[in-house]
Design a protein around this motif. Structure first.
Motif, PDB file in Angstrom:
ATOM      1  N   HIS A  10      -1.629   8.648  -1.451  1.00 13.88           N
ATOM      2  CA  HIS A  10      -2.694   8.837  -2.101  1.00 13.88           C
ATOM      3  C   HIS A  10      -2.549   8.732  -3.652  1.00 13.88           C
ATOM      4  O   HIS A  10      -3.762   8.791  -4.329  1.00 13.88           O
ATOM      5  CB  HIS A  10      -3.073  10.336  -1.603  1.00 13.88           C
ATOM      6  CG  HIS A  10      -3.130  10.426  -0.419  1.00 13.88           C
ATOM      7  ND1 HIS A  10      -4.178  10.088   0.446  1.00 13.88           N
ATOM      8  CD2 HIS A  10      -2.754  11.268   0.655  1.00 13.88           C
ATOM      9  CE1 HIS A  10      -4.097  10.223   1.738  1.00 13.88           C
ATOM     10  NE2 HIS A  10      -3.163  10.950   1.941  1.00 13.88           N
ATOM     11  N   GLU A  11      -1.507   8.939  -4.251  1.00 13.64           N
ATOM     12  CA  GLU A  11      -1.379   8.637  -5.593  1.00 13.64           C
ATOM     13  C   GLU A  11      -1.082   7.230  -5.973  1.00 13.64           C
ATOM     14  O   GLU A  11      -1.073   7.002  -7.242  1.00 13.64           O
ATOM     15  CB  GLU A  11      -0.166   9.279  -6.269  1.00 13.64           C
ATOM     16  CG  GLU A  11      -0.136  10.706  -5.784  1.00 13.64           C
ATOM     17  CD  GLU A  11       0.301  11.230  -4.376  1.00 13.64           C
ATOM     18  OE1 GLU A  11       1.093  10.352  -3.811  1.00 13.64           O
ATOM     19  OE2 GLU A  11       0.304  12.407  -3.915  1.00 13.64           O
ATOM     20  N   GLY A  12      -1.500   6.393  -4.988  1.00 16.52           N
ATOM     21  CA  GLY A  12      -0.981   4.826  -5.263  1.00 16.52           C
ATOM     22  C   GLY A  12      -1.982   4.060  -6.381  1.00 16.52           C
ATOM     23  O   GLY A  12      -1.352   3.400  -7.175  1.00 16.52           O
ATOM     24  N   ALA A  13      -3.120   4.483  -6.185  1.00 19.50           N
ATOM     25  CA  ALA A  13      -4.056   3.851  -7.189  1.00 19.50           C
ATOM     26  C   ALA A  13      -3.836   4.358  -8.594  1.00 19.50           C
ATOM     27  O   ALA A  13      -3.736   3.365  -9.649  1.00 19.50           O
ATOM     28  CB  ALA A  13      -5.415   4.355  -6.915  1.00 19.50           C
ATOM     29  N   ALA A  14      -3.596   5.582  -8.757  1.00 21.63           N
ATOM     30  CA  ALA A  14      -3.416   6.099 -10.049  1.00 21.63           C
ATOM     31  C   ALA A  14      -1.898   5.428 -10.522  1.00 21.63           C
ATOM     32  O   ALA A  14      -1.776   5.191 -11.907  1.00 21.63           O
ATOM     33  CB  ALA A  14      -3.413   7.652 -10.075  1.00 21.63           C
ATOM     34  N   VAL A  15      -1.090   5.545  -9.806  1.00 23.68           N
ATOM     35  CA  VAL A  15       0.479   5.027 -10.217  1.00 23.68           C
ATOM     36  C   VAL A  15       0.380   3.468 -10.621  1.00 23.68           C
ATOM     37  O   VAL A  15       1.001   3.071 -11.572  1.00 23.68           O
ATOM     38  CB  VAL A  15       1.467   5.392  -8.870  1.00 23.68           C
ATOM     39  CG1 VAL A  15       2.682   4.781  -9.499  1.00 23.68           C
ATOM     40  CG2 VAL A  15       1.637   7.019  -8.900  1.00 23.68           C
ATOM     41  N   THR A  16      -0.452   2.877  -9.780  1.00 29.88           N
ATOM     42  CA  THR A  16      -0.496   1.220 -10.051  1.00 29.88           C
ATOM     43  C   THR A  16      -1.071   1.031 -11.345  1.00 29.88           C
ATOM     44  O   THR A  16      -0.601   0.137 -12.104  1.00 29.88           O
ATOM     45  CB  THR A  16      -1.083   0.699  -8.740  1.00 29.88           C
ATOM     46  OG1 THR A  16      -0.479   0.990  -7.500  1.00 29.88           O
ATOM     47  CG2 THR A  16      -1.214  -0.639  -8.877  1.00 29.88           C
ATOM     48  N   ARG A  17      -2.237   1.515 -11.410  1.00 28.35           N
ATOM     49  CA  ARG A  17      -2.766   1.321 -12.668  1.00 28.35           C
ATOM     50  C   ARG A  17      -2.130   1.842 -14.011  1.00 28.35           C
ATOM     51  O   ARG A  17      -2.150   1.285 -14.940  1.00 28.35           O
ATOM     52  CB  ARG A  17      -4.259   2.025 -12.733  1.00 28.35           C
ATOM     53  CG  ARG A  17      -5.395   1.659 -11.812  1.00 28.35           C
ATOM     54  CD  ARG A  17      -6.647   2.314 -12.082  1.00 28.35           C
ATOM     55  NE  ARG A  17      -7.577   1.659 -11.143  1.00 28.35           N
ATOM     56  CZ  ARG A  17      -8.266   2.473 -10.077  1.00 28.35           C
ATOM     57  NH1 ARG A  17      -7.583   3.793  -9.778  1.00 28.35           N
ATOM     58  NH2 ARG A  17      -8.999   1.823  -9.234  1.00 28.35           N
ATOM     59  N   ASP A  38       0.784  -1.262  -0.063  1.00 27.55           N
ATOM     60  CA  ASP A  38      -0.144   0.201   0.008  1.00 27.55           C
ATOM     61  C   ASP A  38       0.836   1.238   0.104  1.00 27.55           C
ATOM     62  O   ASP A  38       0.369   2.336   0.286  1.00 27.55           O
ATOM     63  CB  ASP A  38      -0.747  -0.013   1.337  1.00 27.55           C
ATOM     64  CG  ASP A  38       0.063   0.163   2.479  1.00 27.55           C
ATOM     65  OD1 ASP A  38       1.026  -0.216   2.536  1.00 27.55           O
ATOM     66  OD2 ASP A  38      -0.883   0.736   3.494  1.00 27.55           O
ATOM     67  N   SER A  39       2.373   0.987  -0.180  1.00 30.95           N
ATOM     68  CA  SER A  39       3.078   2.161  -0.376  1.00 30.95           C
ATOM     69  C   SER A  39       3.659   2.428  -1.690  1.00 30.95           C
ATOM     70  O   SER A  39       3.815   1.383  -2.410  1.00 30.95           O
ATOM     71  CB  SER A  39       4.152   2.099   0.894  1.00 30.95           C
ATOM     72  OG  SER A  39       4.973   1.005   0.744  1.00 30.95           O
ATOM     73  N   GLU A  40       4.512   3.549  -1.694  1.00 35.01           N
ATOM     74  CA  GLU A  40       5.247   3.790  -2.969  1.00 35.01           C
ATOM     75  C   GLU A  40       6.600   2.705  -3.002  1.00 35.01           C
ATOM     76  O   GLU A  40       6.809   2.331  -3.884  1.00 35.01           O
ATOM     77  CB  GLU A  40       5.758   5.332  -3.022  1.00 35.01           C
ATOM     78  CG  GLU A  40       6.387   5.497  -4.545  1.00 35.01           C
ATOM     79  CD  GLU A  40       6.770   6.929  -4.571  1.00 35.01           C
ATOM     80  OE1 GLU A  40       7.108   7.471  -5.681  1.00 35.01           O
ATOM     81  OE2 GLU A  40       6.757   7.717  -3.395  1.00 35.01           O
ATOM     82  N   LEU A  41       6.962   2.559  -1.722  1.00 36.31           N
ATOM     83  CA  LEU A  41       8.066   1.668  -1.866  1.00 36.31           C
ATOM     84  C   LEU A  41       7.623   0.227  -2.064  1.00 36.31           C
ATOM     85  O   LEU A  41       8.588  -0.345  -2.700  1.00 36.31           O
ATOM     86  CB  LEU A  41       8.739   1.665  -0.108  1.00 36.31           C
ATOM     87  CG  LEU A  41       9.869   0.736   0.025  1.00 36.31           C
ATOM     88  CD1 LEU A  41      11.066   0.921  -1.008  1.00 36.31           C
ATOM     89  CD2 LEU A  41      10.378   0.991   1.680  1.00 36.31           C
TER      90      LEU A  41
END
Length: 219
Positions: free
Chosen positions: A193-200, A168-171
């Motif tokens: 907070h950017e996790g969903a967009a970055v992951t997709r 659940d983190s950028e790391l």
């Protein structure tokens, strides 16, 4: 989506609903210091999930405060932090779907491991007390970094290309890319907070909690 050969879990925000517990504890331990410095520090902590408490408190006392005795202050803060969070970790709720998801993986003899930024001894004790420890072949945490622990899991044959990493983190996201793992972003209480967009954007999978992975049947 290919079937993974192993599943690796982060802990805070992926197994336990403990992100807020730890964020609050960072602020409580630093009560009495400059409120703006503490607020900025806690905000930075939330954006850098998966980094050990020692490195975070060291940054506060050494880099932000410029304290000459930063090592002693860091050790004391880590001890106070551990006292605050330990009992909470034994009582806090799990991420929805955790028990059923793990039971399903175990029924298929799927190798499972934990790679957390939390203190390794603390997490192992909490998992033993809660009856989770036997579900995982390996539980790794700090003082080693998550990258170091992922390499250990690679050497053990778990963090292999195509294995699943739940984080659940950028790391967590960066480690998944580094080790060629399928990344699953668990959004339930993530502070990235950017996790969903970055992951997709990178082709990973975004799910609200672990119930969703039961339905995806990744194993």
């Amino acid at each position: 989506m290919s079937k993974p050969l192993a599943v690796i879990f982060d802990c805070d925000g992926v197994i336990l609903q403990s992100n807020r517990l730890k964020s609050d504890a960072f602020g409580e331990v630093l009560e009495g210091y400059d409120p703006q410095q503490v607020a900025d520090f806690v905000g930075w902590h939330k954006a850098t999930g998966g980094v050990s408490r020692f490195h975070k408190f060291a940054r506060f006392f050494r880099d932000i405060r410029g304290a000459q005795d930063w090592e002693a202050l860091t050790e004391a803060a880590c001890a106070g932090f551990g006292m605050r969070v330990f009992e909470g970790l034994k009582r806090c709720e799990t991420i929805p779907g955790f028990e059923a998801f793990v039971a399903g993986l175990r029924s298929r003899d799927m190798p499972l491991a934990v790679n957390t930024g939390g203190a390794e001894d603390e997490v192992r004790e909490v998992f033993a007390a809660r009856g989770f420890a036997q579900d995982f072949a390996h539980i790794f945490g700090s003082p080693n970094t998550k990258k170091h622990n992922m390499q250990k899991l690679c050497d053990l044959g778990l963090a292999v290309s195509g294995a699943a990493y739940l984080g659940d983190s950028e790391l967590d996201f960066k480690l998944a890319q580094m080790f060629d793992l399928q990344f699953f972003y668990i959004a339930h209480e993530s502070e990235w907070h950017e996790g969903a967009a970055v992951t997709r954007a990178a082709g990973g999978t975004v799910v609200p909690d672990l119930h969703a992975l039961i339905h995806l049947n990744i194993a």
